[in-house]
Design a protein around this motif. Structure first.
Motif, PDB file in Angstrom:
ATOM      1  N   ALA A 136       0.828  -1.202   0.000  1.00  0.00           N
ATOM      2  CA  ALA A 136       0.000   0.000   0.000  1.00  0.00           C
ATOM      3  C   ALA A 136       0.869   1.261   0.000  1.00  0.00           C
ATOM      4  CB  ALA A 136      -0.941  -0.012   1.202  1.00  0.00           C
ATOM      5  N   LYS A 137       1.930   1.251   0.780  1.00  0.00           N
ATOM      6  CA  LYS A 137       2.819   2.412   0.832  1.00  0.00           C
ATOM      7  C   LYS A 137       3.550   2.601  -0.489  1.00  0.00           C
ATOM      8  CE  LYS A 137       2.085   3.676   5.082  1.00  0.00           C
ATOM      9  NZ  LYS A 137       1.489   4.952   5.425  1.00  0.00           N
ATOM     10  N   ASP A 177       1.140   4.158  -2.852  1.00  0.00           N
ATOM     11  CA  ASP A 177       0.999   5.590  -2.543  1.00  0.00           C
ATOM     12  C   ASP A 177       2.173   6.377  -3.119  1.00  0.00           C
ATOM     13  OD1 ASP A 177      -1.335   5.012  -1.153  1.00  0.00           O
ATOM     14  OD2 ASP A 177      -0.389   5.135   0.835  1.00  0.00           O
ATOM     15  N   ASP A 188       1.847   6.758  -6.846  1.00  0.00           N
ATOM     16  CA  ASP A 188       0.838   7.763  -7.177  1.00  0.00           C
ATOM     17  C   ASP A 188       1.405   9.176  -7.043  1.00  0.00           C
ATOM     18  OD1 ASP A 188      -1.078   5.824  -7.704  1.00  0.00           O
ATOM     19  OD2 ASP A 188      -2.007   5.964  -5.711  1.00  0.00           O
ATOM     20  N   ILE A 189       2.177   9.412  -5.984  1.00  0.00           N
ATOM     21  CA  ILE A 189       2.793  10.728  -5.770  1.00  0.00           C
ATOM     22  C   ILE A 189       3.771  11.043  -6.898  1.00  0.00           C
ATOM     23  CG2 ILE A 189       4.399  12.018  -4.294  1.00  0.00           C
ATOM     24  CD1 ILE A 189       3.045  10.518  -1.895  1.00  0.00           C
TER      25      ILE A 189
END
Length: 55
Positions: A13-14, A17, A20-21
């Motif tokens: 999940a990290k 993330d 995505d950033i």
């Protein structure tokens, strides 16, 4: 006992993330570049590998 499955999914999940950033930052940079002033002094440079024969 350590819950490796939970740790793996938290890590995944990290990572998602972070991706995505980075993708958003890239897209914003591309938009900013495309909206910017053109560079009249820019030139295309063709570099040909002397070891290749394209004929």
């Amino acid at each position: 006992m350590t819950d490796y499955k939970k740790m793996y999914f938290q890590l995944a999940a990290k990572v998602a993330d972070a991706m995505d950033i980075l993708l958003k930052a890239q897209q914003e940079g591309e938009i900013e570049f495309m909206d910017g002033e053109p560079f009249p002094e820019s030139k295309a440079v063709v570099i040909q590998d002397e070891g290749c024969d394209y004929d």
